[in-house]
Design a protein around this motif. Structure first.
Motif, PDB file in Angstrom:
ATOM      1  N   GLU A  42       3.261  -4.214   5.821  1.00 55.09           N
ATOM      2  CA  GLU A  42       3.384  -3.389   4.534  1.00 55.09           C
ATOM      3  C   GLU A  42       5.118  -3.611   4.475  1.00 55.09           C
ATOM      4  N   HIS A  43       5.899  -3.375   5.384  1.00 55.44           N
ATOM      5  CA  HIS A  43       7.407  -3.640   5.175  1.00 55.44           C
ATOM      6  C   HIS A  43       7.581  -4.826   4.499  1.00 55.44           C
ATOM      7  N   GLU A  44       7.067  -5.805   4.979  1.00 59.93           N
ATOM      8  CA  GLU A  44       7.362  -7.245   4.555  1.00 59.93           C
ATOM      9  C   GLU A  44       7.056  -7.430   3.014  1.00 59.93           C
ATOM     10  N   LYS A  45       5.678  -6.591   2.855  1.00 59.15           N
ATOM     11  CA  LYS A  45       5.623  -6.848   1.441  1.00 59.15           C
ATOM     12  C   LYS A  45       6.361  -5.897   0.487  1.00 59.15           C
ATOM     13  N   GLN A  46       6.762  -4.919   0.970  1.00 58.75           N
ATOM     14  CA  GLN A  46       7.738  -3.986   0.192  1.00 58.75           C
ATOM     15  C   GLN A  46       9.045  -4.854  -0.088  1.00 58.75           C
ATOM     16  N   ILE A  47       9.579  -5.373   1.208  1.00 55.45           N
ATOM     17  CA  ILE A  47      10.854  -6.233   0.890  1.00 55.45           C
ATOM     18  C   ILE A  47      10.782  -7.324  -0.049  1.00 55.45           C
ATOM     19  N   LYS A  48       9.753  -8.206   0.172  1.00 58.41           N
ATOM     20  CA  LYS A  48       9.487  -9.343  -0.865  1.00 58.41           C
ATOM     21  C   LYS A  48       9.062  -8.672  -2.235  1.00 58.41           C
ATOM     22  N   ASN A  80       3.948   5.985   2.648  1.00 60.77           N
ATOM     23  CA  ASN A  80       4.266   7.369   2.489  1.00 60.77           C
ATOM     24  C   ASN A  80       3.966   8.225   3.901  1.00 60.77           C
ATOM     25  N   HIS A  81       3.266   7.677   4.770  1.00 64.83           N
ATOM     26  CA  HIS A  81       3.060   8.205   6.025  1.00 64.83           C
ATOM     27  C   HIS A  81       4.101   7.449   7.106  1.00 64.83           C
ATOM     28  N   GLU A  82       5.079   6.826   6.757  1.00 69.20           N
ATOM     29  CA  GLU A  82       5.783   5.805   7.633  1.00 69.20           C
ATOM     30  C   GLU A  82       6.397   6.883   8.505  1.00 69.20           C
ATOM     31  N   SER A  83       7.333   7.679   8.253  1.00 69.94           N
ATOM     32  CA  SER A  83       7.957   8.509   9.198  1.00 69.94           C
ATOM     33  C   SER A  83       7.195   8.893  10.227  1.00 69.94           C
ATOM     34  N   ALA A  84       6.122   9.636   9.941  1.00 74.77           N
ATOM     35  CA  ALA A  84       5.136  10.350  10.857  1.00 74.77           C
ATOM     36  C   ALA A  84       4.511   9.153  11.805  1.00 74.77           C
ATOM     37  N   ILE A  85       4.135   8.129  11.118  1.00 71.43           N
ATOM     38  CA  ILE A  85       3.604   7.024  11.947  1.00 71.43           C
ATOM     39  C   ILE A  85       4.847   6.628  12.895  1.00 71.43           C
ATOM     40  N   VAL A  86       6.059   6.230  12.622  1.00 70.21           N
ATOM     41  CA  VAL A  86       7.042   5.636  13.476  1.00 70.21           C
ATOM     42  C   VAL A  86       7.307   6.740  14.410  1.00 70.21           C
ATOM     43  N   THR A  87       7.148   7.986  14.160  1.00 71.71           N
ATOM     44  CA  THR A  87       7.487   8.940  15.267  1.00 71.71           C
ATOM     45  C   THR A  87       6.428   8.881  16.379  1.00 71.71           C
ATOM     46  N   ILE A  88       5.357   8.909  16.120  1.00 69.54           N
ATOM     47  CA  ILE A  88       4.076   8.943  16.950  1.00 69.54           C
ATOM     48  C   ILE A  88       4.033   7.473  17.970  1.00 69.54           C
ATOM     49  N   LEU A  89       4.501   6.336  17.149  1.00 67.72           N
ATOM     50  CA  LEU A  89       4.475   5.155  17.846  1.00 67.72           C
ATOM     51  C   LEU A  89       5.858   5.003  18.917  1.00 67.72           C
ATOM     52  N   ASP A 114       0.857  -1.194   0.152  1.00 67.22           N
ATOM     53  CA  ASP A 114      -0.081  -0.144  -0.075  1.00 67.22           C
ATOM     54  C   ASP A 114       0.903   1.261  -0.002  1.00 67.22           C
ATOM     55  N   PRO A 115       1.059   2.129  -1.009  1.00 67.71           N
ATOM     56  CA  PRO A 115       1.816   3.210  -1.123  1.00 67.71           C
ATOM     57  C   PRO A 115       1.346   4.451  -0.126  1.00 67.71           C
ATOM     58  N   ALA A 116       0.103   4.483  -0.035  1.00 61.28           N
ATOM     59  CA  ALA A 116      -0.408   5.556   0.778  1.00 61.28           C
ATOM     60  C   ALA A 116       0.170   5.489   2.269  1.00 61.28           C
TER      61      ALA A 116
END
Length: 1000
Positions: free
Chosen positions: A690-696, A313-322, A308-310
């Motif tokens: 999503e990361h695992e999908k992206q890596i595969k 794209n918000h990965e950095s913001a999500i990681v920051t809040i987590l 899922d590209p959308a």
């Protein structure tokens, strides 16, 4: 001669440097590498020539200047002003000398100016440096004296080195009674050869005839050996032919077969290469089909695992809040802690207000001044009050102690005054002691005399017994020695050993003398006389005691002594009472000082209590405690405000984290009401998926790219192999594969024949028969018959050779008997050769012996004629340098050393002196050499930092001595700043990396 100026065109690092007005006592000062050594080398180079390239000295050729050399202006005693210029030219440079009267010249005129001095002699006499002193430090005790003597003759140690070299050369050639020296070895060898030569001379004629016969037999044996060698060579060639005959015939047949096949053009290893290419092309076809199927399958998989590209794209913001979720928990715990801390602070404030018990609210407490100055004043006033209480207690104790001590001393004085004699009683007792005699002293003296008399009686008896025993023992010993000497004399007389007989007579005389001395009586008369004197003195004392009236006055003297002691004690008590009065008065004055300080401290305390709003009754006893409670109250109130501020900040930060998490949960998660932790868990899980999908997806896409690249590469390689196969067909000049293999069969057959031909040639290459000989031998059909004939001929020759060898052995035996260790001619030649070598060695030894004799005679003449005057001057210098501690330098009666005499007439060898004193002796001798033996040559004395090991006193003395040498110019070079004080400013030239500056 004096140097008054110089112009350096180019020398080392110095470039176009001019130095004018050089004084009689001139100092060149500069740090290391400033150019001091360069200027010294420049002076030596201009006066005596530049060093050649073969010499070990530095040439100082400029690196950045073509000019090399310079000129020196000198003032000569006879020739006046002279300019000496030397520039680059021949090996030592081209020199030009210009005199004041216009005369010009070269090396000859320069020798006249320099009085024919060469460089080595000038440096030995007028130029010395630290190296000469270091040579002293490196020598042992025996070498130091010789070095000083050599320095006094030549200015250096060359004399002692020359003498040692000559002695070493002489001992290496000949030693009386030696075996290893060269001449000794040659003498022994010559004596041995002479004896052998005499034996061989008698048999010389018979020997020559046998030698001629032996040479004739040897010639005939050589001829037979030549014939045998020829026959053996022929036999060897026939045998070799039998071995290689089949190979030669096969070689001829193989060449004919190869010629029959004709010329074939076929690729090298063509069949093998073609088969190999076919084997490689088939696997490539299978690989192309397999890779194409795999590429199709990968493309289907990529469509199914696309991420899922959308969301990404918000990965950095999500990681920051987590990442802030743990912070939220920490803030929650911190909030609980702050609430607990706030409650503790409120309880502590309540406790402080209860202890302080003052009607003050929080704002009034903050308005009270509790700065460092006020705190310091409170502490000082409190400490002062406490100290005043302690001082008061101490003063009261001291007052009571001083008062009690004063009363006690007054009681002791009254008791002491009652115990001493009155003035009249003391005068009466003193008159009785002065007018009488002491009976006790005479009695003591009488007892001592009796003890001495008894001791002498016992000593006299003991000496008599001891002497009698010793006399008996000595008589037995003398009698034994007497019998031994008689036996020795008879033995020497019978064997005619007159020296031994003479020694026996001497022994008789010695024993007689000892017996005469030993039989003398001991000195009993002296002991008896002493004993008689003591007895007479004893009688006189006894008579004196009986004839006079004595009174025993010891009791009176004891009473007077006790009275004196009591008077001294009374005097001491009076002094102590006076001191105690002073102590008592001091304590009273201390009380007055305490009262003034107490009043002043009370005033300060009241002032401070008003500023702190503390009642006076509290301030008097608890000022410091009250101040500390006020200070604590202010500290706790501030901390309470800080805790409240932090609680507000924590609430705000928690709200930001919750709101941020809810935004992403509403956008990417199902619409469910979840708590904070579950929401964070779902977001983190989705992010991981999503990361695992992206890596595969990336891995599969990379793998697809690699497979496509592999497919293209395999297609290219297959095409290349097909092209190679086509080249092979073209190279063989055939149209199809069948024709290619037929032509390959013929080429293979031709190759095998060529290989066989090469093998045959390898077999034949080790044969000793060359090709022409092999062609001739092909015509021979019966080799064995020819070989048998050659063997019979060789057998006959060997039989004759054996007879000749037996005759030769017989003659050799006869010659050996005649030789007996050597042929006469050889021995005679060896004898003459050894004799010639001995004569040469003897001539060489005599040259060294004559040189040593001339050197010793020259030194002896120098010691008697010239050295005394030089030593007198050196003694004068040494006396001055050592402040009179050493005043004489004595020449050894034998050898080449010196003895130094101290003021107390103690003689020291050079190695027994201290290092600094040895250097002073060396400097004295060098300066004396320049000012006495070479006094008519008034050249400048050049000194290069030779006094660095001297202390300040020795340095001052040597500088004063140099100033006294007004006949010679002194050029002193140094890098030590403490030496500047000994030179006037106009006499100092400062050097700084080639820049010359006169200090003013």
């Amino acid at each position: 001669m004096k140097i008054i100026g110089m112009h350096i065109y180019g020398y080392g690092q110095l470039d176009n440097v001019k130095i004018n007005n050089i004084r009689d006592f001139q100092l060149f000062f500069g740090e290391n590498e400033a150019g001091k050594s360069t200027i010294m080398a420049f002076i030596h180079g201009i006066l005596f020539g530049f060093p050649t390239k073969q010499q070990s000295e530095l040439r100082y050729e400029p690196k950045h200047n073509t000019k090399y050399g310079g000129k020196i202006i000198v003032l000569h005693e006879e020739l006046g002003y002279a300019v000496i210029e030397r520039v680059k030219g021949k090996s030592a440079g081209d020199v030009t000398v210009s005199l004041e009267d216009g005369t010009m010249g070269g090396e000859d005129l320069l020798k006249q100016v320099l009085a024919d001095f060469d460089k080595s002699l000038f440096q030995a006499v007028f130029s010395f440096n630290l190296q000469g002193l270091q040579n002293i430090h490196q020598m042992n005790g025996e070498e130091i004296g010789k070095f000083l003597f050599s320095a006094g003759t030549l200015g250096t140690e060359r004399l002692s080195k020359t003498e040692a070299v000559l002695q070493k050369e002489l001992e290496a050639r000949f030693k009386p009674g030696g075996k290893k020296p060269l001449i000794n070895e040659k003498l022994l060898a010559l004596q041995s050869l002479n004896g052998e030569l005499k034996k061989a001379s008698a048999k010389n004629q018979e020997y020559e005839a046998l030698i001629e016969k032996k040479e004739g037999l040897q010639q005939e044996i050589v001829e037979i050996h030549g014939l045998l060698a020829g026959i053996n060579d022929k036999i060897d060639k026939l045998k070799e032919w039998k071995k290689i005959q089949s190979f030669v015939k096969e070689e001829k047949w193989t060449k004919e077969e190869i010629d029959g096949l004709g010329e074939i053009h076929f690729p090298t290893r063509g069949i093998e290469r073609a088969e190999k290419l076919n084997q490689l092309i088939h696997p490539y076809n299978a690989q192309v089909s397999s890779i194409a199927d795999r590429i199709k399958s990968l493309k289907k998989e990529l469509e199914s695992i696309k991420p899922d590209p959308a969301f990404l794209n918000h990965e950095s913001a999500i990681v920051t809040i987590l990442d802030k979720i743990p912070v939220y928990e920490q803030l929650k715990q911190e909030k609980q802690h702050c609430e607990m801390k706030l409650k503790e602070l409120e309880d502590k404030l309540t406790t402080i207000k209860e202890r302080l018990h003052l009607p003050l609210d929080e704002e009034e407490i903050f308005s009270i001044n509790t700065n460092i100055f006020m705190k310091n004043q409170v502490e000082m006033v409190s400490k002062k009050g406490q100290k005043l209480i302690e001082v008061k207690q101490e003063l009261e104790n001291r007052y009571q102690e001083e008062k009690n001590a004063l009363e006690e001393f007054e009681k002791e004085i009254r008791a002491a005054e009652s115990q001493i004699f009155s003035k009249q009683e003391r005068e009466r007792l003193e008159s009785e002691v002065n007018g009488g005699h002491d009976k006790k002293s005479l009695e003591i003296e009488l007892d001592a005399l009796k003890d001495k008399i008894e001791f002498y009686h016992l000593a006299t008896k003991r000496n008599k017994d001891t002497m009698a025993s010793l006399n008996n023992q000595k008589k037995i010993q003398f009698f034994t020695f007497f019998l031994v000497l008689i036996g020795l004399a008879l033995y020497s007389f019978l064997t005619k050993q007159w020296v031994l007989l003479f020694l026996s007579f001497l022994g008789f005389i010695l024993i007689g003398t000892l017996m005469t001395k030993s039989t003398g009586q001991p000195k009993e008369n002296e002991v008896n006389q002493t004993l008689n004197r003591l007895i007479e003195k004893e009688k006189q004392i006894i008579q004196k005691l009986k004839s006079a009236e004595y009174r025993n006055i010891s009791f009176i003297e004891e009473q007077l002594k006790q009275d004196n002691h009591r008077r001294e004690q009374l005097q001491m008590l009076k002094i102590k009472v006076e001191q105690q009065h002073n102590q008592y008065d001091k304590v009273i004055s201390k009380f007055e000082e305490w009262e003034a300080q107490a009043a002043e401290n009370k005033e300060k305390l009241l002032t401070i209590s008003r500023e702190l709003n503390i009642p006076e009754y509290i301030a008097k006893s608890f000022l410091l405690e009250a101040f500390q409670l006020i200070e604590q109250s202010k500290t706790v109130s501030r901390e309470k405000r800080q805790v409240l501020d932090r609680l507000n900040q924590i609430t705000l930060e928690q709200s930001k984290i919750v709101n941020g998490l809810e935004v992403f949960a509403n956008q990417f998660l199902p619409r469910e009401s979840l708590d904070l932790q579950n929401t964070a868990y779902l977001l983190r899980t989705k992010l991981k998926e999503e990361h695992e999908k992206q890596i595969k997806f990336q891995e599969k896409r990379t793998k697809l790219t690699d497979l496509e690249a592999d497919l293209q590469q395999i297609i290219k390689e297959r095409q290349h192999l097909q092209e190679e196969f086509t080249k092979l067909l073209n190279e063989a000049n055939v149209e199809n594969e069948q024709q290619y293999y037929e032509l390959g069969t013929k080429a293979e057959k031709q190759g095998k024949l060529v290989e066989r031909l090469e093998d045959i040639k390898k077999q034949l290459q080790y044969s000793t028969l060359h090709e022409a000989e092999r062609e001739n031998l092909l015509q021979i059909h019966n080799c064995d018959e020819i070989i048998n004939k050659c063997n019979d001929e060789a057998l006959n020759l060997q039989t004759h050779l054996k007879k000749l060898q037996e005759d030769q052995a017989s003659i050799k035996y006869e010659i050996q008997i005649l030789e007996e260790g050597g042929v006469y001619s050889n021995l005679l030649h060896q004898f003459k050769q050894k004799k010639f070598e001995l004569e040469d060695a003897a001539k060489e030894w005599s040259v060294y012996c004559l040189a040593q004799d001339l050197l010793l005679k020259t030194v002896e003449k120098y010691k008697k004629v010239h050295l005394p005057r030089m030593l007198a001057k050196a003694e004068e210098f040494l006396f001055f340098l050592t402040d009179g501690s050493y005043h004489k330098i004595h020449l050894r009666e034998s050898g080449t050393g010196f003895l130094i005499e101290r003021m107390d007439h103690t003689l020291f060898e050079a190695n027994e002196l201290s290092q600094a004193t040895t250097e002073q002796v060396y400097v004295s001798i060098r300066l004396a050499l320049a000012t006495t033996l070479y006094e008519k040559y008034r050249f400048p004395i050049i000194i290069d930092d030779s006094f660095v090991n001297f202390d300040s006193r020795r340095t001052q003395k040597v500088m004063e001595l140099l100033k006294q040498l007004d006949q010679n110019q002194i050029l002193f070079f140094t890098c030590h700043r403490h030496l500047l004080q000994y030179f006037q400013k106009e006499n100092i030239i400062s050097l700084n990396k080639g820049i010359v500056q006169i200090i003013s």
